[in-house]
Motif scaffolding. Structure first.
Motif, PDB file in Angstrom:
ATOM      1  N   PRO A 144       0.673  -1.310  -0.135  1.00  0.00           N
ATOM      2  CA  PRO A 144      -0.072   0.236   0.035  1.00  0.00           C
ATOM      3  C   PRO A 144       0.838   1.409   0.013  1.00  0.00           C
ATOM      4  O   PRO A 144       0.342   2.392  -0.307  1.00  0.00           O
ATOM      5  CB  PRO A 144      -0.872  -0.108   1.207  1.00  0.00           C
ATOM      6  N   LYS A 145       2.148   1.169   0.391  1.00  0.00           N
ATOM      7  CA  LYS A 145       3.106   2.355   0.566  1.00  0.00           C
ATOM      8  C   LYS A 145       4.076   2.522  -0.676  1.00  0.00           C
ATOM      9  O   LYS A 145       4.574   3.478  -0.694  1.00  0.00           O
ATOM     10  CB  LYS A 145       3.811   2.385   1.764  1.00  0.00           C
ATOM     11  N   LEU A 146       4.145   1.460  -1.414  1.00  0.00           N
ATOM     12  CA  LEU A 146       5.145   1.609  -2.473  1.00  0.00           C
ATOM     13  C   LEU A 146       4.540   0.832  -3.725  1.00  0.00           C
ATOM     14  O   LEU A 146       3.998  -0.269  -4.115  1.00  0.00           O
ATOM     15  CB  LEU A 146       6.336   0.535  -2.161  1.00  0.00           C
ATOM     16  N   SER A 147       4.646   1.495  -4.907  1.00  0.00           N
ATOM     17  CA  SER A 147       4.219   1.287  -6.233  1.00  0.00           C
ATOM     18  C   SER A 147       5.068   1.643  -7.278  1.00  0.00           C
ATOM     19  O   SER A 147       5.887   2.559  -7.199  1.00  0.00           O
ATOM     20  CB  SER A 147       2.770   1.700  -6.270  1.00  0.00           C
ATOM     21  N   LEU A 148       5.022   1.047  -8.435  1.00  0.00           N
ATOM     22  CA  LEU A 148       5.603   1.400  -9.818  1.00  0.00           C
ATOM     23  C   LEU A 148       4.698   1.253 -11.065  1.00  0.00           C
ATOM     24  O   LEU A 148       4.099   0.400 -11.187  1.00  0.00           O
ATOM     25  CB  LEU A 148       6.896   0.420  -9.873  1.00  0.00           C
ATOM     26  N   GLN A 149       5.053   2.383 -11.761  1.00  0.00           N
ATOM     27  CA  GLN A 149       4.398   2.644 -12.983  1.00  0.00           C
ATOM     28  C   GLN A 149       5.279   2.708 -14.159  1.00  0.00           C
ATOM     29  O   GLN A 149       6.174   3.738 -14.128  1.00  0.00           O
ATOM     30  CB  GLN A 149       3.004   3.558 -12.827  1.00  0.00           C
ATOM     31  N   LEU A 150       5.004   1.976 -14.961  1.00  0.00           N
ATOM     32  CA  LEU A 150       6.043   2.146 -16.415  1.00  0.00           C
ATOM     33  C   LEU A 150       5.048   2.326 -17.610  1.00  0.00           C
ATOM     34  O   LEU A 150       3.975   1.745 -17.664  1.00  0.00           O
ATOM     35  CB  LEU A 150       6.750   0.916 -16.623  1.00  0.00           C
ATOM     36  N   TYR A 151       5.408   3.327 -18.731  1.00  0.00           N
ATOM     37  CA  TYR A 151       4.818   3.383 -19.623  1.00  0.00           C
ATOM     38  C   TYR A 151       5.666   3.827 -20.770  1.00  0.00           C
ATOM     39  O   TYR A 151       6.976   4.463 -20.626  1.00  0.00           O
ATOM     40  CB  TYR A 151       3.886   4.796 -19.578  1.00  0.00           C
ATOM     41  N   ALA A 152       5.481   3.117 -22.179  1.00  0.00           N
ATOM     42  CA  ALA A 152       6.498   3.454 -23.208  1.00  0.00           C
ATOM     43  C   ALA A 152       5.422   3.579 -24.111  1.00  0.00           C
ATOM     44  O   ALA A 152       4.482   2.549 -24.357  1.00  0.00           O
ATOM     45  CB  ALA A 152       7.697   2.247 -23.227  1.00  0.00           C
ATOM     46  N   GLN A 153       5.866   4.004 -25.430  1.00  0.00           N
ATOM     47  CA  GLN A 153       5.103   4.170 -26.910  1.00  0.00           C
ATOM     48  C   GLN A 153       6.099   4.429 -27.804  1.00  0.00           C
ATOM     49  O   GLN A 153       6.471   5.539 -28.073  1.00  0.00           O
ATOM     50  CB  GLN A 153       3.998   5.157 -26.820  1.00  0.00           C
ATOM     51  N   PRO A 154       6.486   3.380 -28.359  1.00  0.00           N
ATOM     52  CA  PRO A 154       7.421   3.746 -29.871  1.00  0.00           C
ATOM     53  C   PRO A 154       6.262   3.851 -30.693  1.00  0.00           C
ATOM     54  O   PRO A 154       5.124   3.345 -30.969  1.00  0.00           O
ATOM     55  CB  PRO A 154       8.196   2.293 -30.104  1.00  0.00           C
ATOM     56  N   LEU A 155       6.639   4.912 -31.825  1.00  0.00           N
ATOM     57  CA  LEU A 155       5.928   5.196 -33.103  1.00  0.00           C
ATOM     58  C   LEU A 155       6.783   5.196 -34.273  1.00  0.00           C
ATOM     59  O   LEU A 155       7.982   6.117 -34.315  1.00  0.00           O
ATOM     60  CB  LEU A 155       5.122   6.670 -32.882  1.00  0.00           C
ATOM     61  N   LEU A 156       6.393   4.627 -35.264  1.00  0.00           N
ATOM     62  CA  LEU A 156       6.918   4.549 -36.824  1.00  0.00           C
ATOM     63  C   LEU A 156       5.771   5.357 -37.538  1.00  0.00           C
ATOM     64  O   LEU A 156       4.787   4.552 -37.455  1.00  0.00           O
ATOM     65  CB  LEU A 156       7.419   3.250 -37.204  1.00  0.00           C
ATOM     66  N   SER A 157       6.258   6.112 -38.382  1.00  0.00           N
ATOM     67  CA  SER A 157       5.305   6.852 -39.172  1.00  0.00           C
ATOM     68  C   SER A 157       6.218   7.203 -40.442  1.00  0.00           C
ATOM     69  O   SER A 157       7.113   7.682 -40.393  1.00  0.00           O
ATOM     70  CB  SER A 157       4.626   8.137 -38.515  1.00  0.00           C
ATOM     71  N   SER A 158       5.319   7.186 -41.772  1.00  0.00           N
ATOM     72  CA  SER A 158       5.825   7.498 -42.913  1.00  0.00           C
ATOM     73  C   SER A 158       4.728   8.248 -43.789  1.00  0.00           C
ATOM     74  O   SER A 158       3.612   7.892 -43.769  1.00  0.00           O
ATOM     75  CB  SER A 158       6.601   6.529 -43.687  1.00  0.00           C
ATOM     76  N   GLY A 159       5.110   9.175 -44.723  1.00  0.00           N
ATOM     77  CA  GLY A 159       4.222   9.734 -45.704  1.00  0.00           C
ATOM     78  C   GLY A 159       4.978  10.138 -46.816  1.00  0.00           C
ATOM     79  O   GLY A 159       5.970  10.565 -47.060  1.00  0.00           O
ATOM     80  N   ASP A 160       4.063   9.444 -47.762  1.00  0.00           N
ATOM     81  CA  ASP A 160       4.722   9.407 -49.200  1.00  0.00           C
ATOM     82  C   ASP A 160       3.677  10.160 -50.078  1.00  0.00           C
ATOM     83  O   ASP A 160       2.493  10.056 -50.236  1.00  0.00           O
ATOM     84  CB  ASP A 160       4.791   8.080 -49.702  1.00  0.00           C
ATOM     85  N   ARG A 225      10.297   8.795 -36.533  1.00  0.00           N
ATOM     86  CA  ARG A 225      10.436   7.719 -35.620  1.00  0.00           C
ATOM     87  C   ARG A 225      10.424   8.260 -34.106  1.00  0.00           C
ATOM     88  O   ARG A 225      11.529   9.308 -33.988  1.00  0.00           O
ATOM     89  CB  ARG A 225      11.590   6.985 -35.793  1.00  0.00           C
ATOM     90  N   SER A 226       9.845   8.029 -33.275  1.00  0.00           N
ATOM     91  CA  SER A 226       9.882   8.482 -31.839  1.00  0.00           C
ATOM     92  C   SER A 226       9.535   7.439 -30.694  1.00  0.00           C
ATOM     93  O   SER A 226       8.901   6.272 -30.889  1.00  0.00           O
ATOM     94  CB  SER A 226       8.900   9.600 -31.738  1.00  0.00           C
ATOM     95  N   LEU A 227      10.191   7.656 -29.633  1.00  0.00           N
ATOM     96  CA  LEU A 227       9.885   6.707 -28.531  1.00  0.00           C
ATOM     97  C   LEU A 227       9.859   7.718 -27.142  1.00  0.00           C
ATOM     98  O   LEU A 227      10.641   8.481 -26.857  1.00  0.00           O
ATOM     99  CB  LEU A 227      10.851   5.808 -28.352  1.00  0.00           C
ATOM    100  N   THR A 266      12.952   0.965 -37.278  1.00  0.00           N
ATOM    101  CA  THR A 266      13.165   0.439 -36.060  1.00  0.00           C
ATOM    102  C   THR A 266      14.738   0.749 -35.471  1.00  0.00           C
ATOM    103  O   THR A 266      14.894   1.380 -34.459  1.00  0.00           O
ATOM    104  CB  THR A 266      12.723  -1.104 -35.746  1.00  0.00           C
ATOM    105  N   GLY A 267      15.511   0.332 -36.593  1.00  0.00           N
ATOM    106  CA  GLY A 267      16.891   0.533 -36.100  1.00  0.00           C
ATOM    107  C   GLY A 267      17.228   2.114 -36.116  1.00  0.00           C
ATOM    108  O   GLY A 267      18.216   2.311 -35.155  1.00  0.00           O
ATOM    109  N   ALA A 268      16.703   2.889 -36.886  1.00  0.00           N
ATOM    110  CA  ALA A 268      16.936   4.230 -36.919  1.00  0.00           C
ATOM    111  C   ALA A 268      16.476   4.885 -35.595  1.00  0.00           C
ATOM    112  O   ALA A 268      17.011   5.843 -35.025  1.00  0.00           O
ATOM    113  CB  ALA A 268      16.391   4.948 -38.016  1.00  0.00           C
ATOM    114  N   LEU A 269      15.423   4.183 -35.061  1.00  0.00           N
ATOM    115  CA  LEU A 269      14.756   4.736 -33.930  1.00  0.00           C
ATOM    116  C   LEU A 269      15.631   4.406 -32.717  1.00  0.00           C
ATOM    117  O   LEU A 269      15.699   5.537 -31.905  1.00  0.00           O
ATOM    118  CB  LEU A 269      13.381   4.054 -33.522  1.00  0.00           C
ATOM    119  N   PHE A 270      16.216   3.491 -32.545  1.00  0.00           N
ATOM    120  CA  PHE A 270      17.085   3.270 -31.290  1.00  0.00           C
ATOM    121  C   PHE A 270      18.479   3.880 -31.748  1.00  0.00           C
ATOM    122  O   PHE A 270      19.344   4.008 -30.522  1.00  0.00           O
ATOM    123  CB  PHE A 270      17.459   1.635 -30.988  1.00  0.00           C
TER     124      PHE A 270
END
Length: 288
Positions: A144-160, A225-227, A266-270
């Motif tokens: 009740p006194k200790l908690s952990l929250q993790l959030y991640a969102q990778p995004l790959l987008s292209s426009g031609d 490309r974003s994370l 994906t390679g370019a993102l990291f």
């Protein structure tokens, strides 16, 4: 039109269909002349398994289609939730979207005034977009006194930007296309043997067909490309008093290719530059 239902095994199904009629709008020309906004039809289907289970999955499929031009969108989204115990929950939401637009605004120019659109030429394009994202969450309550929250969102987008064109006249959905040609620089001027020529990432347009470019703008193709990620550790070190340890990470990269390549992007993102921030927030309850 919407309908939903729940089966005896607590699976849920929801379906939606909507129709948007054709209308006139100035948004497409960014405040310029009125232009037809095509009618569109949208349909979606969502299915979820029993949320009470330790493992549940769901999926959503959405399709939309414009009644004119090349507009349309397809999206598939997943939902996987894992709850091994009452104090731990993990979820992943992958999503892939593919869309086409026949009226993507590009720019406007008064070069060689064009009377059907009140002296200004409005440039548009056929745009093909692809995007993939995966929202991930972890909630872990140690006590009740200790908690952990993790959030991640990778995004790959292209426009031609497949084809550039010009609005033909006000209150219409008609366009004047430009035939791709070959351009070259001659005496500080660009000669274009077709309607539109690309040189070093710049599009040169010949409006009057005399072989010399009248207007130029940068090519709009893009790859993003974003994370983004957050980690928050909350500790209530005494009743009513808490400490938050926060880690925020942002990573982004941009290119001007246009096509979607999952492995390459994906390679370019990291490999992209990252910004990390560490924050400590302390609350102290005075008890007065």
């Amino acid at each position: 039109l919407s309908t939903n239902g729940q089966f005896l095994n607590y699976w849920n199904v929801r379906a939606n269909t909507s129709y948007t009629p054709q209308q006139m709008s100035r948004r497409a020309t960014r405040g310029g002349p009125m232009m037809v906004n095509p009618a569109s039809v949208r349909m979606s289907l969502n299915v979820n398994t029993d949320r009470r289970k330790s493992v549940s999955v769901g999926t959503n499929v959405e399709v939309s289609d414009d009644r004119m031009g090349q507009g349309g969108r397809k999206q598939v989204r997943g939902d996987v939730r894992f709850r091994p115990s009452d104090n731990v929950q993990f979820s992943v939401h992958p999503r892939f979207e593919s869309s086409k637009s026949g009226d993507q605004y590009v720019t406007a120019t008064s070069t060689l005034p064009y009377e059907p659109t009140f002296g200004t030429r409005y440039m548009f394009a056929d745009l093909e977009r692809r995007s993939f994202s995966m929202e991930t969450r972890l909630d872990w309550t140690f006590s009740p006194k200790l908690s952990l929250q993790l959030y991640a969102q990778p995004l790959l987008s292209s426009g031609d930007y497949v084809q550039y064109k010009q609005l033909s006249e006000s209150q219409s959905y008609d366009f004047l296309g430009f035939e791709p040609g070959v351009g070259q620089v001659v005496d500080d001027a660009v000669e274009c043997t077709g309607g539109i020529c690309e040189l070093d990432g710049t599009q040169h347009v010949d409006f009057d067909g005399d072989g010399t470019a009248d207007y130029a703008f940068g090519d709009r193709d893009f790859n993003v490309r974003s994370l983004i990620g957050n980690a928050v550790l909350r500790w209530e070190y005494r009743p009513g008093s808490t400490i938050f340890f926060v880690w925020q990470r942002r990573q982004a990269d941009r290119a001007y290719v246009g096509d979607f390549d999952f492995s390459r992007d994906t390679g370019a993102l990291f490999d992209a530059p990252a910004d990390n921030r560490f924050i400590v927030k302390v609350n102290y309850w005075l008890g007065i």
